[in-house]
Design a protein around this motif. Structure first.
Motif, PDB file in Angstrom:
ATOM      1  N   UNK A 221       0.851  -1.191   0.000  1.00  0.00           N
ATOM      2  CA  UNK A 221       0.000   0.000   0.000  1.00  0.00           C
ATOM      3  C   UNK A 221       0.884   1.237   0.000  1.00  0.00           C
ATOM      4  N   UNK A 222       0.654   2.154  -0.934  1.00  0.00           N
ATOM      5  CA  UNK A 222       1.413   3.399  -1.004  1.00  0.00           C
ATOM      6  C   UNK A 222       0.456   4.538  -0.657  1.00  0.00           C
ATOM      7  N   UNK A 223       0.754   5.214   0.439  1.00  0.00           N
ATOM      8  CA  UNK A 223      -0.144   6.226   0.979  1.00  0.00           C
ATOM      9  C   UNK A 223       0.377   7.634   0.674  1.00  0.00           C
ATOM     10  N   UNK A 356      -2.164  -3.008 -10.145  1.00  0.00           N
ATOM     11  CA  UNK A 356      -2.002  -1.694  -9.512  1.00  0.00           C
ATOM     12  C   UNK A 356      -3.380  -1.064  -9.363  1.00  0.00           C
ATOM     13  N   UNK A 357      -3.666  -0.539  -8.173  1.00  0.00           N
ATOM     14  CA  UNK A 357      -4.967   0.072  -7.920  1.00  0.00           C
ATOM     15  C   UNK A 357      -4.840   1.436  -7.282  1.00  0.00           C
ATOM     16  N   UNK A 358      -5.848   2.271  -7.523  1.00  0.00           N
ATOM     17  CA  UNK A 358      -5.950   3.562  -6.831  1.00  0.00           C
ATOM     18  C   UNK A 358      -7.308   3.592  -6.146  1.00  0.00           C
ATOM     19  N   UNK A 359      -7.286   3.671  -4.812  1.00  0.00           N
ATOM     20  CA  UNK A 359      -8.529   3.707  -4.029  1.00  0.00           C
ATOM     21  C   UNK A 359      -8.976   5.162  -3.957  1.00  0.00           C
ATOM     22  N   UNK A 360      -9.738   5.591  -4.967  1.00  0.00           N
ATOM     23  CA  UNK A 360     -10.146   6.995  -5.079  1.00  0.00           C
ATOM     24  C   UNK A 360     -11.636   7.134  -4.801  1.00  0.00           C
ATOM     25  N   UNK A 361     -12.083   6.507  -3.729  1.00  0.00           N
ATOM     26  CA  UNK A 361     -13.486   6.579  -3.330  1.00  0.00           C
ATOM     27  C   UNK A 361     -13.573   6.900  -1.853  1.00  0.00           C
ATOM     28  N   UNK A 389      -2.740   2.338  -4.158  1.00  0.00           N
ATOM     29  CA  UNK A 389      -2.482   3.718  -3.735  1.00  0.00           C
ATOM     30  C   UNK A 389      -3.679   4.226  -2.931  1.00  0.00           C
ATOM     31  N   UNK A 390      -3.376   4.884  -1.797  1.00  0.00           N
ATOM     32  CA  UNK A 390      -4.416   5.343  -0.877  1.00  0.00           C
ATOM     33  C   UNK A 390      -4.153   6.780  -0.444  1.00  0.00           C
ATOM     34  N   UNK A 391      -5.214   7.528  -0.078  1.00  0.00           N
ATOM     35  CA  UNK A 391      -4.981   8.761   0.666  1.00  0.00           C
ATOM     36  C   UNK A 391      -4.634   8.420   2.114  1.00  0.00           C
ATOM     37  N   UNK A 392      -3.878   9.277   2.779  1.00  0.00           N
ATOM     38  CA  UNK A 392      -3.493   9.029   4.172  1.00  0.00           C
ATOM     39  C   UNK A 392      -4.684   9.339   5.081  1.00  0.00           C
ATOM     40  N   UNK A 393      -5.591   8.396   5.160  1.00  0.00           N
ATOM     41  CA  UNK A 393      -6.809   8.486   5.983  1.00  0.00           C
ATOM     42  C   UNK A 393      -6.712   7.415   7.063  1.00  0.00           C
ATOM     43  N   UNK A 398      -5.692   1.719   8.765  1.00  0.00           N
ATOM     44  CA  UNK A 398      -6.028   0.623   9.686  1.00  0.00           C
ATOM     45  C   UNK A 398      -6.448  -0.617   8.907  1.00  0.00           C
ATOM     46  N   UNK A 399      -7.308  -0.424   7.891  1.00  0.00           N
ATOM     47  CA  UNK A 399      -7.747  -1.569   7.070  1.00  0.00           C
ATOM     48  C   UNK A 399      -6.545  -2.222   6.393  1.00  0.00           C
ATOM     49  N   UNK A 400      -5.648  -1.387   5.857  1.00  0.00           N
ATOM     50  CA  UNK A 400      -4.471  -1.907   5.154  1.00  0.00           C
ATOM     51  C   UNK A 400      -3.582  -2.706   6.095  1.00  0.00           C
ATOM     52  N   UNK A 401      -3.446  -2.233   7.328  1.00  0.00           N
ATOM     53  CA  UNK A 401      -2.606  -2.930   8.302  1.00  0.00           C
ATOM     54  C   UNK A 401      -3.249  -4.198   8.846  1.00  0.00           C
TER      55      UNK A 401
END
Length: 595
Positions: A221-223, A356-361, A389-393, A398-401
């Motif tokens: 995961x890249x934040x 490769x994914x971008x979680x843009x929701x 790829x994620x925003x730092x939310x 937490x979900x990623x970890x």
């Protein structure tokens, strides 16, 4: 019934690249184990929980073939969440000689078919049609992603009514948890010591096990953080940085600002994701990327940005389009770079080349997150990695970890009490927020408006650990992480991330302090917390200091000053989460020494 003979005459040895169960032992170990348990116990109802990408369809069709061959059942009904998935089931079944009609609506079924593939919505409309079919012939019902049978009370009741007479029922899911307490039909619930009933699976194969077996890819995961500025409905302009402690409302507004196509956050993150895809394609030439958008307008805007970045028009999949399934199938079969979709690609849709994914929701339930990430973990050969790829939310990190945490559906809510006693409190609100219409305005309100945003590479999350220092888009430090090879064993990923972080730290120490315009600390020293979590840490520190006051006889103020002197940093009211955690550890150390 014995299982030593060729137990499935329908199965082709090429399905999919493995021989049928019982003939050459080519099923994956979990599929073999689940088959053996089923054949041994012969249950009417069986719930198999297997992580997305593990091969639930293969297991289910192998079992269906076995039951048909041994005349336990005479026909099959597959119930899937979407139109596209029911067609996907029919195609997979056809490859092993089981013919399912995905267009069935009513009336007698042609004799050339072994059964039908329908949707939960379709069952909800005509439950008695399917009940009559089950009563006329011995039926196996395969309920794919069965948690959807609890999506609405009417769907659950319709499934119960339609398939109550079925001879056998096989329930499948990769995520057997829901944010509500709607009971899932044909699922067994067992009461725990706390008096709460939880779903009980007959066979479970989690992400951790699948990763160890090489069945799924490890996920990196890249934040990305960044500065956000927006105007509220009251007309106030607010600025905040993703990852800094904020209230729940502010987190939501900053999140929406980051995802706005009018700012710089999304273009920078999409460009970074495309660079990552280029690196991955060096080892996986047909690797594809998927952007999961909140709505159709955003999806179209993201597609335009991607075209500028790549020079290639991405595939845009909108759930209400008739051509959606054809678009997904075409993208799955070709070697184009990107697909942008709203919701329908988040669950069950099988595009194995997605890497490769971008979680843009802004959808923030653990169920949706797990299903979305599940689109990228399907492994085709050893060594493939997935990157999301994620925003730092805070909740997303937490979900990623917690990728390896297995969850069950909880049927009962604890009695009213504190948030600690009710783990559903926040989740219920998140689900409500995700489902309600955004921007419902009254006469005295202005439209909410995203004003500007930028992006900063923040951290990498992998296997429960966090790595990296902040870096600007396009910098060598960012490229260090975007350039991780796409073919690596899981332990190699961990080692490489540790080396990259060490290199970053060493490089930052060589630069003059005045040149640092970002927080030059490794990710583990920059925990991402909410405003509420920061208050909790301060409360914990004050409790520890109070206890040490009684133990040492020193006043509170003296202890706080001593902690600041030893650990550094501002007063606790202004300290970061990491600084407070450091002080908590130090006062615990002092208290232990005095014992």
């Amino acid at each position: 019934m014995t299982t030593t003979t060729a137990s499935s005459h329908h199965l082709s040895p090429a399905f999919p690249g493995r021989a049928p169960w019982g003939t050459a032992g080519k099923l994956r170990a979990w599929q073999q184990g689940a088959m053996e348990r089923y054949v041994q116990e012969q249950p009417r109802d069986f719930l198999a929980v297997a992580t997305p990408g593990a091969g639930k369809t293969t297991f289910a069709l192998t079992l269906a073939s076995w039951l048909l061959h041994h005349h336990v059942v005479q026909q099959i009904t597959v119930v899937a969440p979407t139109e596209h998935l029911k067609k996907q089931w029919a195609e997979a079944a056809a490859r092993i000689g089981i013919k399912l009609d995905p267009e069935y609506s009513a009336g007698p079924l042609s004799k050339e078919y072994h059964g039908v593939a329908v949707t939960y919505a379709g069952v909800g409309v005509r439950p008695m049609l399917h009940r009559n079919r089950c009563e006329q012939r011995k039926t196996l019902v395969i309920l794919d992603e069965i948690h959807h049978a609890g999506d609405s009370k009417s769907w659950g009741e319709a499934c119960q009514e339609a398939f109550d007479p079925a001879t056998r029922r096989l329930a499948l899911t990769g995520t057997p948890f829901r944010s509500d307490t709607n009971p899932i039909p044909f699922v067994q619930y067992e009461e725990g010591n706390d008096g709460i009933r939880r779903s009980s699976a007959d066979y479970t194969y989690g992400y951790g096990n699948a990763l160890a077996d090489g069945v799924v890819r490890p996920v990196i995961f890249l934040s990305y953080s960044g500065n956000m500025r927006w105007r509220t409905k009251a007309g106030d302009e607010i600025a905040a940085r993703l990852g800094e402690p904020m209230t729940k409302d502010a987190i939501g507004q900053a999140w929406r600002t980051a995802l706005s196509p009018t700012g710089d956050w999304i273009p920078n993150v999409l460009a970074a994701a495309d660079k990552r895809l280029t690196e991955v394609r060096k080892g996986i030439p047909d690797a594809g990327g998927l952007v999961i958008a909140t709505d159709q307008d955003a999806a179209r805007a993201y597609a335009k940005i991607l075209k500028k970045v790549t020079g290639e028009t991405p595939t845009v999949v909108l759930s209400d389009e008739k051509a959606a399934s054809k678009k997904i199938d075409k993208f799955s079969a070709d070697e184009s770079r990107w697909m942008v979709a709203v919701r329908m690609v988040s669950e069950g849709v099988d595009v194995p080349r997605l890497a490769v994914g971008v979680y843009a929701t802004t959808i923030s339930t653990p169920l949706f997150f797990a299903q979305a990430v599940g689109r990228f973990v399907r492994s085709r050969r050893r060594g493939e990695t997935a990157s999301v790829f994620l925003p730092t939310i805070p909740m997303l990190l937490d979900f990623a970890n917690e990728m390896e945490v297995e969850r069950d559906h909880v049927l009962d809510k604890p009695k009213k009490g504190s948030d600690e006693e009710n783990p559903f409190a926040e989740e219920d609100q998140l689900l409500a927020d995700a489902e309600k219409l955004e921007d419902e305005e009254t006469e005295d309100q202005l439209p909410w408006e995203a004003l500007e945003s930028d992006a900063v590479f923040d951290r990498v999350l992998y296997d429960g650990a966090e790595f990296g220092m902040q870096a600007h888009p396009g910098s060598e430090e960012e490229q260090d992480y975007l350039g991780i090879p796409g073919l690596l064993e899981p332990d190699q990923v961990q080692l490489l991330l540790q080396k990259r972080q060490s290199r970053q730290i060493a490089h930052s120490r060589q630069k003059p302090a005045e040149e640092a315009d970002l927080l030059e600390k490794p990710a583990e020293a920059r925990p991402v917390v909410t405003h509420k979590q920061l208050l909790s840490l301060r409360k914990q520190l004050n409790t520890m200091v109070s206890a040490y006051t009684h133990q040492s006889g020193k006043p509170h103020g003296v202890i706080h000053n001593e902690l600041r002197r030893v650990c550094g940093g501002p007063p606790s009211a202004e300290a970061t989460a990491h600084q407070i955690q450091t002080r908590i550890a130090k006062v615990q150390e002092w208290a232990t020494r005095m014992k």
